[in-house]
Scaffold this motif. Structure first.
Motif, PDB file in Angstrom:
ATOM      1  N   SER A 252      -6.023   1.262  35.270  1.00 31.10           N
ATOM      2  CA  SER A 252      -6.462   1.374  33.883  1.00 31.10           C
ATOM      3  C   SER A 252      -7.105   0.056  33.488  1.00 31.10           C
ATOM      4  O   SER A 252      -6.607  -1.013  33.833  1.00 31.10           O
ATOM      5  N   VAL A 253      -8.221   0.150  32.785  1.00 30.49           N
ATOM      6  CA  VAL A 253      -8.899  -1.046  32.283  1.00 30.49           C
ATOM      7  C   VAL A 253      -9.021  -0.918  30.772  1.00 30.49           C
ATOM      8  O   VAL A 253      -9.120   0.183  30.236  1.00 30.49           O
ATOM      9  N   HIS A 254      -8.987  -2.054  30.086  1.00 37.28           N
ATOM     10  CA  HIS A 254      -9.038  -2.044  28.620  1.00 37.28           C
ATOM     11  C   HIS A 254     -10.236  -2.854  28.142  1.00 37.28           C
ATOM     12  O   HIS A 254     -10.450  -3.992  28.569  1.00 37.28           O
ATOM     13  N   PHE A 255     -11.001  -2.252  27.234  1.00 35.44           N
ATOM     14  CA  PHE A 255     -12.101  -2.935  26.562  1.00 35.44           C
ATOM     15  C   PHE A 255     -11.767  -3.063  25.089  1.00 35.44           C
ATOM     16  O   PHE A 255     -11.391  -2.084  24.442  1.00 35.44           O
ATOM     17  N   SER A 256     -11.913  -4.271  24.550  1.00 36.73           N
ATOM     18  CA  SER A 256     -11.610  -4.537  23.144  1.00 36.73           C
ATOM     19  C   SER A 256     -12.752  -4.156  22.218  1.00 36.73           C
ATOM     20  O   SER A 256     -12.558  -4.013  21.017  1.00 36.73           O
ATOM     21  N   ARG A 257     -13.935  -4.009  22.769  1.00 37.24           N
ATOM     22  CA  ARG A 257     -15.127  -3.663  21.976  1.00 37.24           C
ATOM     23  C   ARG A 257     -16.007  -2.744  22.801  1.00 37.24           C
ATOM     24  O   ARG A 257     -15.836  -2.648  24.021  1.00 37.24           O
ATOM     25  N   PRO A 258     -16.966  -2.084  22.165  1.00 39.61           N
ATOM     26  CA  PRO A 258     -17.887  -1.221  22.924  1.00 39.61           C
ATOM     27  C   PRO A 258     -18.580  -2.018  24.039  1.00 39.61           C
ATOM     28  O   PRO A 258     -18.811  -3.223  23.904  1.00 39.61           O
TER      29      PRO A 258
ATOM     30  N   PRO B 210     -18.433  -1.082  41.199  1.00 34.25           N
ATOM     31  CA  PRO B 210     -17.300  -1.923  40.831  1.00 34.25           C
ATOM     32  C   PRO B 210     -17.689  -3.306  40.318  1.00 34.25           C
ATOM     33  O   PRO B 210     -17.066  -3.822  39.389  1.00 34.25           O
ATOM     34  N   ALA B 211     -18.725  -3.909  40.865  1.00 30.50           N
ATOM     35  CA  ALA B 211     -19.134  -5.246  40.412  1.00 30.50           C
ATOM     36  C   ALA B 211     -19.633  -5.216  38.967  1.00 30.50           C
ATOM     37  O   ALA B 211     -19.381  -6.152  38.200  1.00 30.50           O
ATOM     38  N   TYR B 212     -20.320  -4.149  38.571  1.00 31.93           N
ATOM     39  CA  TYR B 212     -20.801  -4.035  37.192  1.00 31.93           C
ATOM     40  C   TYR B 212     -19.635  -3.875  36.224  1.00 31.93           C
ATOM     41  O   TYR B 212     -19.642  -4.431  35.132  1.00 31.93           O
ATOM     42  N   LEU B 213     -18.629  -3.094  36.624  1.00 35.96           N
ATOM     43  CA  LEU B 213     -17.457  -2.925  35.771  1.00 35.96           C
ATOM     44  C   LEU B 213     -16.713  -4.256  35.633  1.00 35.96           C
ATOM     45  O   LEU B 213     -16.305  -4.630  34.536  1.00 35.96           O
ATOM     46  N   ALA B 214     -16.569  -4.979  36.726  1.00 35.24           N
ATOM     47  CA  ALA B 214     -15.892  -6.278  36.679  1.00 35.24           C
ATOM     48  C   ALA B 214     -16.635  -7.241  35.754  1.00 35.24           C
ATOM     49  O   ALA B 214     -16.011  -7.968  34.970  1.00 35.24           O
ATOM     50  N   ALA B 215     -17.955  -7.242  35.806  1.00 36.49           N
ATOM     51  CA  ALA B 215     -18.744  -8.121  34.935  1.00 36.49           C
ATOM     52  C   ALA B 215     -18.586  -7.722  33.471  1.00 36.49           C
ATOM     53  O   ALA B 215     -18.473  -8.589  32.597  1.00 36.49           O
ATOM     54  N   ALA B 216     -18.550  -6.418  33.185  1.00 34.55           N
ATOM     55  CA  ALA B 216     -18.377  -5.958  31.801  1.00 34.55           C
ATOM     56  C   ALA B 216     -16.992  -6.341  31.281  1.00 34.55           C
ATOM     57  O   ALA B 216     -16.841  -6.739  30.120  1.00 34.55           O
ATOM     58  N   LEU B 217     -15.973  -6.225  32.115  1.00 36.34           N
ATOM     59  CA  LEU B 217     -14.614  -6.620  31.710  1.00 36.34           C
ATOM     60  C   LEU B 217     -14.542  -8.120  31.437  1.00 36.34           C
ATOM     61  O   LEU B 217     -13.930  -8.556  30.455  1.00 36.34           O
ATOM     62  N   GLU B 218     -15.168  -8.906  32.288  1.00 39.06           N
ATOM     63  CA  GLU B 218     -15.168 -10.358  32.100  1.00 39.06           C
ATOM     64  C   GLU B 218     -15.875 -10.725  30.795  1.00 39.06           C
ATOM     65  O   GLU B 218     -15.384 -11.560  30.029  1.00 39.06           O
ATOM     66  N   LYS B 219     -16.993 -10.093  30.521  1.00 37.53           N
ATOM     67  CA  LYS B 219     -17.726 -10.351  29.282  1.00 37.53           C
ATOM     68  C   LYS B 219     -16.880  -9.973  28.067  1.00 37.53           C
ATOM     69  O   LYS B 219     -16.830 -10.698  27.072  1.00 37.53           O
ATOM     70  N   ASP B 220     -16.190  -8.848  28.137  1.00 34.06           N
ATOM     71  CA  ASP B 220     -15.335  -8.396  27.034  1.00 34.06           C
ATOM     72  C   ASP B 220     -14.221  -9.406  26.767  1.00 34.06           C
ATOM     73  O   ASP B 220     -13.883  -9.671  25.614  1.00 34.06           O
ATOM     74  N   GLN B 221     -13.654  -9.991  27.801  1.00 36.21           N
ATOM     75  CA  GLN B 221     -12.559 -10.954  27.639  1.00 36.21           C
ATOM     76  C   GLN B 221     -13.051 -12.293  27.111  1.00 36.21           C
ATOM     77  O   GLN B 221     -12.299 -13.010  26.458  1.00 36.21           O
ATOM     78  N   ARG B 222     -14.300 -12.642  27.392  1.00 34.71           N
ATOM     79  CA  ARG B 222     -14.853 -13.934  26.934  1.00 34.71           C
ATOM     80  C   ARG B 222     -15.228 -13.921  25.470  1.00 34.71           C
ATOM     81  O   ARG B 222     -15.165 -14.955  24.807  1.00 34.71           O
ATOM     82  N   LEU B 223     -15.645 -12.780  24.952  1.00 39.29           N
ATOM     83  CA  LEU B 223     -16.107 -12.716  23.564  1.00 39.29           C
ATOM     84  C   LEU B 223     -14.931 -12.838  22.608  1.00 39.29           C
ATOM     85  O   LEU B 223     -13.862 -12.268  22.841  1.00 39.29           O
ATOM     86  N   PRO B 224     -15.126 -13.576  21.498  1.00 39.50           N
ATOM     87  CA  PRO B 224     -14.021 -13.759  20.540  1.00 39.50           C
ATOM     88  C   PRO B 224     -13.736 -12.498  19.756  1.00 39.50           C
ATOM     89  O   PRO B 224     -14.445 -11.597  19.637  1.00 39.50           O
TER      90      PRO B 224
END
Length: 87
Positions: free
Chosen positions: A9-15, A73-87
């Motif tokens: 399971s992966v969680h995104f805080s924003r769209p 998988p690499a695109y999903l990992a990049a999207a998750l990393e971006k989501d975690q970096r944004l305030p």
């Protein structure tokens, strides 16, 4: 060569937007299946991701149509990393 599928399971805080998707996906918890193949060596067994599928809609979101969409998988990992970096 042995293959397996693991589910996380992966969680995104924003769209978020993934390549090849026409519109952003809403924030939420998503199930993801990873297809993996074994990499055998003399000392141990390891696994390499060779593909992935994201389940739509997000967990707990209403929707009568459930889909498994292939993702890189690499695109999903990049999207998750971006989501975690944004305030």
């Amino acid at each position: 060569m042995t293959n397996r599928t693991t589910q996380v399971s992966v969680h995104f805080s924003r769209p978020f937007l993934l390549p090849d998707f026409e519109a952003p996906l809403p924030a939420g918890e998503y199930r993801v299946d990873y297809d993996e193949e074994s990499i055998e060596s003399a000392s141990r067994l390891a696994w390499r991701r060779v593909g992935g599928f994201i389940h739509l809609p997000a967990i707990g979101m209403p929707g009568s149509l459930h889909q498994m969409i292939p993702i890189e998988p690499a695109y999903l990992a990049a999207a998750l990393e971006k989501d975690q970096r944004l305030p």
